[in-house]
Design a protein around this motif. Structure first.
Motif, short mmCIF file in Angstrom:
data_model
loop_
_atom_site.label_atom_id
_atom_site.label_comp_id
_atom_site.label_asym_id
_atom_site.label_seq_id
_atom_site.Cartn_x
_atom_site.Cartn_y
_atom_site.Cartn_z
N LEU A 28 -1.51 -6.71 1.11
CA LEU A 28 -2.98 -6.49 0.65
C LEU A 28 -3.50 -7.44 0.13
N SER A 88 -0.38 0.05 9.90
CA SER A 88 -1.66 -0.07 9.66
C SER A 88 -1.62 0.38 8.10
N THR A 89 -2.78 -0.16 7.38
CA THR A 89 -2.75 0.38 5.93
C THR A 89 -3.20 1.73 5.75
N ALA A 92 -8.81 3.20 4.97
CA ALA A 92 -8.38 1.58 5.27
C ALA A 92 -8.27 1.54 6.86
N VAL A 124 -9.70 -1.44 0.75
CA VAL A 124 -9.08 0.24 0.59
C VAL A 124 -10.15 0.85 -0.22
N GLY A 152 -8.83 -5.02 -0.97
CA GLY A 152 -7.15 -4.93 -1.13
C GLY A 152 -6.83 -5.09 -2.45
N PRO A 193 0.72 -1.20 -0.10
CA PRO A 193 -0.06 0.10 -0.06
C PRO A 193 0.91 1.30 -0.08
#
Lengths: 95, 193, 1008
Positions: free
Chosen positions: C230, C474-475, C505, C237, C242, C201
């Motif tokens: 992902l 974290s994303t 996300a 997302v 993802g 990401p």
């Protein structure tokens, strides 16, 4: 490493040949009284700094310019690049 | 000087043939170029301007700037190093160009015949970028027509002249290694295409 | 082990929109995943045929087929299975392919499956299931850290004959076939404004941000599928899954001409000033590369800015018998389930010290896999839905031969409990992939909140780090850091980029309580499974006073070999810190060095293999010499004719003797193009050459050639050649073949750095002229037939050491030099190289009436030894002009490189070595180059050494072997008989000291 050539801009160091300390420009006068001692020091005595070092590089796979490269030997940061011919003239090597 | 054109020695190409070699791929052609005479021109100390103006009258145009090349009529020229250029002209009409050039620049410059010091391969076609990036570190994709770059290909020092970005280049390398250079170019082309 | 499986019946989040209903196609295959298109592939492992799908790795396909046992360990030959799902894999190393394409130690986790893939397990005999060397495991008490150092110390004599062969046989993992690799490897060069390392990401967001701003972008990922974690997680997302977001991003990047997307490309090293090394695997995912196409490409990437977005690597927890096949990292188990629709077994337990481990349980449950327990070391572990939670518990042992069957727990209450499971998903937290930040001088710093090292210190020039690699796990944080990092990096280049609107996300915090190893248990708890290093080994090293992590690494081998401890280093140094009573940051990490993952020798070599190892230089007469059947020799890069065998000649000496005799008796021709030629012009050309050569050139008349000797500044001779004066301001200088480049470089140094205002111009013309030596009594007669008649080359008009421009063959311009290396009447004639082939034919044709012979480098060497000319053997880096007998040539009236220091006392001793010749007293004795000279009587020792022989040859003229070399006071010892000894071969002969000029010492022939 990338050497920022004064004429050609950034070039890969792989194109260059390394010689050593830029003090090799300061070749002594052969007719000096202590010429032998001076030549001895010129040829054999070198500083080996961990830090800034002025050194000679030859753009052998390039334009055949000899360069004086000021490089930090620890970080490889290149601080200055000059044409060696200009340096030589500035150091009084003109005839 | 006509007799120089028809003496009894038969020329061979850098690759050893009587005809220039051509290799054709989809979107790319590699052509051995043998019909150019070459002479290097160096400015004498303190005569930099004099040699530039004398050369300009001989060539019909200015000598190129650093890392550049240019054409004037039958002549072309590229920058080789500080105060040093290579001049090129058709071989058949200018085999003795070095002597003529020396006459033109006189005491202002040093001229050396370079015709057979080099081999030249012209690369043409839309796949030039893809092939050149396997051969040399020159940033060809950012280049422009008129660039003359000294670089190396498979350990050989060459001049890379850009005629049309991504489309036409001249690669000029040491003549004795023509077979190695040609092999490198063809291998790269086969690899990509 | 195959408990009932719940079928969640959940629609897979498949990127192509279809549902992958493949559950049960292979025993452990689930539904869903990113196995695109579902194209089935067939492959073999240890000869057994299996099926997998396009998009599988070898590891995922083997797991799908219920294969957990994939290898044997390095030292103890313990059965091992796959631990990870990425390039950090320590265990599942296989031999891929066979024959010349066989590749050992390939990680099954990154081997992309293709139809016909052939893999074999390694380090086992006779089979993976029954490995004879597993007996090592019984002796593990002896094979602890430092075993080799301690055991094989003495007796010393045993080392070479006994210990080393045994160790060598036992060492290593995979094997090679010893067949040549049939594939090609390329090298290449790329340039960019921003290099993005990793396409998760953070990396994708950075590439999108930079690409949209028009920057030249390269984004590289070692995986064949972009997306990073992902692909392994179920997070969305924005509105997309993802994987769907990745597809969208990839499509947008592909449409940008300024962006180059490079999957299957590993950035292996960060070098000075923004240069990165990358290996692109262009054909490792197919059966064989197409003809002419490379298997891999080694790219050198010149970047103005770089972003490291390489993600993070999960670390295990050490406990007793934690190496059974089936014990895996939790994130890997999740990746196999979500990306490859595979579970290592139908019952899985989870062992974790952090919240992320719980995701594995949740995802597996959602996929219908039975999770038999979630064991969390934390007493306050969060609740779990669908599985039994054991908070504050630990795994203290495992059971199962060749594969996990159950784990034994120590519960918080103190009682033990056995839990059945075919796989245990372990998470000890995540380590940011800081490796490339350390390739210069960066040293990572400890971040307490995530219990991990993050990039710190001096990063490689112009590198920024984003996402998990920077500790932002974290994303949402990764997406933001990627965009913001790109904007910041490009702003330094004057490129304006915008962060734009970031998709929503997950943004879960990191909840981890450091837990490195389970203390309970007397057995072995494995830290580094690749090198079989246990917790005990680290303790032993500590006990034996190894305090630095670098020493720990070398002593225990922790973190060595193909995985470089990506999953094990952290545990090792945490335990070391604990033992030493230090904090982890005080102990620090070992130095990370390139390459990031193993690199094949093939791709390092590139195209420089076999005949193309280096460029070959061919002489102008090469084609003709080939036609003559010449034998060639490499002289530097040049291929030169060594001799020209004639029909009936069975030994090289016959050819060489004939060439020498015929040249001395009539005329011989040799291609001497290879000598370096430097054109020297300018008003100060003569003065410049005075500086370059020991001897004087200023007074050399136009039209004359002079021999010149070049010294190093220390007074040692290093090259010789000739300088021909074509005009007052124009010389052509020759150098030896070997030193052409060096002499030119030194001349440029003198011109630019020492004498910057001399008017002198230099350029090499070595290749421009085809030059032939024509030597022998009939040389002039031959040349008179070739040189155009208007040029008088009679002895009077063109004497010894004359030079000039002539024409040949009816008008071809040429240069003629009357110089001699052979000692005969000789010339060198040069024509433009394109006419060289015709010229040699012309010369041979003109020489036919004289019986002219071509001669090669051997005859050339014989004749120069007969004549006493110095060459490379004599100019060997230790000899001065005085030694060479040319002391008087060094002009004292002028300055030249080397003259001042050549006057040093030590270089001018009375007993200095002098170049002389040697003839065997017994004509049948061979003189050997390299033999040392001893007085006629007395001890043979270094102390009594009188000198040495540098060159030797059989002289067909003298009918015996001869030599030249250096002898103390040699010039005054002519006629003395001394010994030439070769103690290495036990040889000793008597030789007479003679003049080095065996042939024509007065030089009458060459002046004739």
């Amino acid at each position: 490493m990338i050497i920022n050539h004064p004429i050609l801009g950034p070039r890969d160091f792989q194109e260059f040949t390394y010689l050593g300390d830029a003090s090799l420009i300061d070749r002594p006068d052969w007719q000096a009284d202590n010429a032998a001692d001076q030549f001895h020091d010129y040829l054999y005595l070198r500083d080996n700094p961990a830090g800034e070092h002025r050194e000679l590089w030859f753009h052998e796979q390039g334009d055949r310019s000899w360069l004086v490269v000021t490089r930090n030997t620890v970080t490889h940061e290149i601080l200055n690049v000059e044409l060696a011919r200009d340096v030589a003239r500035a150091r009084g090597r003109s005839k | 000087m006509g007799k120089f054109d028809n003496h009894g020695l038969k020329a061979i190409s850098p690759l050893g043939g009587y005809e220039p070699r051509v290799d054709v791929f989809t979107g790319l052609q590699i052509r051995e170029v043998t019909d150019r005479a070459l002479a290097s021109l160096a400015a004498r100390q303190g005569s930099e301007n004099a040699v530039k103006s004398a050369a300009a009258s001989y060539l019909g145009g200015a000598l190129p700037e650093p890392a550049g090349w240019g054409e004037h009529g039958v002549f072309s020229a590229w920058w080789m190093g500080p105060d040093l250029w290579m001049i090129s002209a058709p071989h058949d009409s200018h085999e003795l160009m070095a002597a003529d050039l020396k006459q033109a620049v006189g005491e202002a410059g040093s001229v050396v015949e370079q015709t057979d010091g080099w081999c030249r391969f012209d690369m043409e076609g839309p796949r030039c970028f893809d092939v050149l990036e396997r051969l040399c570190n020159a940033n060809v994709r950012a280049g422009k027509a008129g660039d003359a770059t000294r670089t190396s290909m498979e350990h050989l020092g060459v001049f890379l002249l850009c005629q049309a970005p991504g489309q036409v280049y001249s690669i000029i390398g040491p003549r004795s290694s023509a077979a190695s250079l040609h092999h490198a170019l063809v291998a790269a082309a086969k690899s990509v295409i | 082990m195959t408990d009932a499986v719940m079928n969640a019946g959940r629609v897979a989040f498949q990127a192509d929109g279809s549902t992958g209903a493949r559950k049960g196609v292979q025993v452990n295959r689930l539904d869903g995943g990113l196995i695109k298109g579902g194209k089935p592939l067939s492959f073999t492992f240890d000869g057994k045929r299996f099926k997998g799908f396009e998009g599988d790795t070898l590891a995922s396909a083997l797991l799908a087929n219920g294969v957990r046992l994939m290898g044997r360990s390095f030292k103890y030959h313990r059965p091992r299975g796959v631990l990870t799902s990425g390039s950090e894999e320590p265990n599942a190393l296989v031999e891929l392919r066979s024959g010349g394409r066989q590749e050992p130690n390939t990680r099954a986790t990154v081997a992309e499956l293709y139809d016909g893939l052939e893999a074999n397990s390694q380090n086992r005999w006779p089979s993976l299931q029954h490995d004879f060397m597993a007996i090592n495991d019984r002796f593990s008490n002896f094979l602890t850290a430092g075993f080799y150092y301690k055991t094989f110390m003495w007796p010393a004599a045993f080392w070479e004959k006994l210990y080393e062969p045994i160790i060598r046989k036992a060492a290593g993992l995979g094997s090679i076939s010893f067949e040549a690799d049939p594939d090609a490897y390329d090298k290449g060069f790329l340039h960019c404004d921003l290099l993005v390392i990793g396409a998760g990401p953070a990396g994708l967001m950075a590439a999108l941000t930079a690409g949209r701003a028009g920057a030249q972008v390269i984004i590289a990922d070692e995986d064949f599928l972009l997306g990073g974690r992902l692909n392994a997680e179920t997070f969305g997302v924005g509105d997309l899954t993802g994987a769907a977001w990745v597809e969208q991003a990839q499509a947008e990047l592909a449409a940008m001409p300024n962006v180059r997307v490079m999957p299957r490309t590993t950035i292996i090293g960060a070098f000075d000033h923004g240069i990165y090394g990358a290996v692109e695997r262009t054909a490792d995912h197919v059966l064989a590369p197409e003809a002419g196409k490379p298997r891999q490409i080694l790219w050198r990437i010149y970047s103005k800015r770089a972003m490291l977005a390489a993600g993070a690597t999960e670390r295990p927890i050490a406990f007793e018998n934690n190496d059974r096949p089936g014990v895996m990292l939790a994130g890997a188990v999740r990746a196999y389930a979500n990306r490859w629709a595979v579970t290592p077994d139908q019952t899985v337990a989870v062992f974790t010290n952090n919240d992320d481990g719980h995701r594995t349980a949740a995802d597996l449950i959602a996929k219908g896999v039975k999770v038999t327990a979630v064991i969390d070391t934390r007493a306050d572990a969060p609740a779990v839905e669908g599985a039994e939670l054991f908070a504050g518990a630990q795994v203290i042992d495992t059971k199962g031969r060749l594969g996990l069957e159950s784990v034994r727990l120590r519960l918080a209450s103190g009682i033990t409990r056995d839990v059945p499971c075919g796989a245990l998903a372990v998470s000890g937290g995540w380590n940011p992939n800081v490796h490339l930040t350390c390739h210069q001088r960066g040293r990572p710093a400890w971040r307490e909140d995530i219990a991990a090292f993050v990039p710190a210190g001096e990063l490689p020039q112009n590198m920024v780090v984003a996402g998990a690699a920077n500790g932002d796990f974290s994303t949402a944080a990764a997406l933001r850091a990627g965009a913001e990092g790109a904007v910041a990096a490009l702003s330094k280049l004057g490129i304006e980029a915008k962060v734009g609107e970031l998709p929503e996300a997950e943004d879960a915090p990191v909840n981890v309580t450091p837990f490195w190893y389970v203390k309970e248990g007397k057995g072995r708890a494995w830290l580094d499974q690749q090198n079989d290093v246990t917790v005990k080994d680290v303790k032993l090293a500590h006990q034996e006073n190894f305090r630095s992590v670098e020493h720990l690494k070398r002593y225990t081998t922790l973190g060595m070999a193909t995985d470089q401890g990506k999953t094990s280093n952290m545990g090792g140094l945490a335990i070391m810190a604990e033992l030493a009573g230090k904090q982890i940051p005080e102990v620090g990490t070992t130095m990370f060095r390139p390459p990031y993952t193993p690199v094949s020798f093939g791709v390092m070599a590139g195209r420089s293999v076999g005949e193309e190892f280096r460029p070959t230089r061919k002489t102008p007469s090469h084609k003709w010499a080939e036609e003559q059947g010449a034998v060639f020799v490499e002289v530097g890069q040049w291929l030169r004719a060594q001799w020209f065998p004639k029909a009936g000649e069975t030994h090289w000496r016959q050819s060489v003797d004939r060439e020498v005799l015929q040249t001395r008796n009539s005329v011989g021709i040799c291609d001497v193009t290879t000598l370096g030629k430097i054109d020297v012009q300018g008003k100060d050309a003569a003065e410049f050459l005075n500086k370059m050569y020991a001897n004087a050139f200023a007074k050399l008349p136009v039209g004359k050639v002079r021999y010149g000797l070049m010294l190093r500044e220390d007074g040692i001779a290093y090259d010789d050649g000739t300088a021909a004066r074509f005009a007052e301001d124009h010389f052509v200088v020759t150098t030896t073949t070997a030193n052409a480049v060096l002499v030119y470089r030194n001349m440029e140094f003198a011109r630019q750095c020492l004498f910057p205002d001399m008017d002198v111009q230099l350029i090499s013309t070595t290749e421009a002229w085809a030059q032939f030596a024509v030597a022998g009594p009939n040389a002039r007669k031959l040349l008179q037939k070739v040189v155009d008649p208007e040029f008088d080359i009679s002895n009077e008009a063109f004497p010894f050491m004359a030079c000039g421009e002539v024409t040949v063959a009816g008008g071809c311009r040429a240069r003629l030099f009357r110089i001699s290396f052979s000692g005969e009447l000789a010339y060198e004639i040069a024509v433009p190289t394109r006419y060289g082939d015709a010229m040699i034919r012309k010369l041979m044709e003109a020489g036919e009436e004289f019986g002219a012979v071509p001669y090669g480098t051997e005859a050339l060497g014989v004749m120069r030894i007969e004549k006493g000319h110095a060459a490379g053997n004599e100019l060997n880096g230790t000899t001065s002009a005085l030694n060479l007998g040319m002391g008087k040539m060094v002009s004292k009236k002028k300055d030249c490189i080397g003259n001042t220091l050549s006057e040093r006392e030590g270089m001018n001793q009375e007993d200095a070595l002098k170049l002389v010749g040697f003839k065997p007293v017994n004509a049948a004795d061979p003189v050997q180059a390299g033999a040392h000279l001893m007085n006629a009587d007395g001890e043979v020792s270094a102390a009594t050494d009188q000198g040495y022989i540098t060159s030797a040859a059989y002289s067909p003229v003298l009918g015996c072997s001869i030599g030249i070399g250096f002898l103390k006071r040699g010039d005054s010892r002519k006629g003395e008989v001394i010994r030439a000894v070769n103690p290495l071969e036990g040889k000793e002969i008597q030789v007479e000291v003679v003049s080095a000029h065996f042939v024509d010492p007065e030089g009458e022939r060459l002046r004739g």
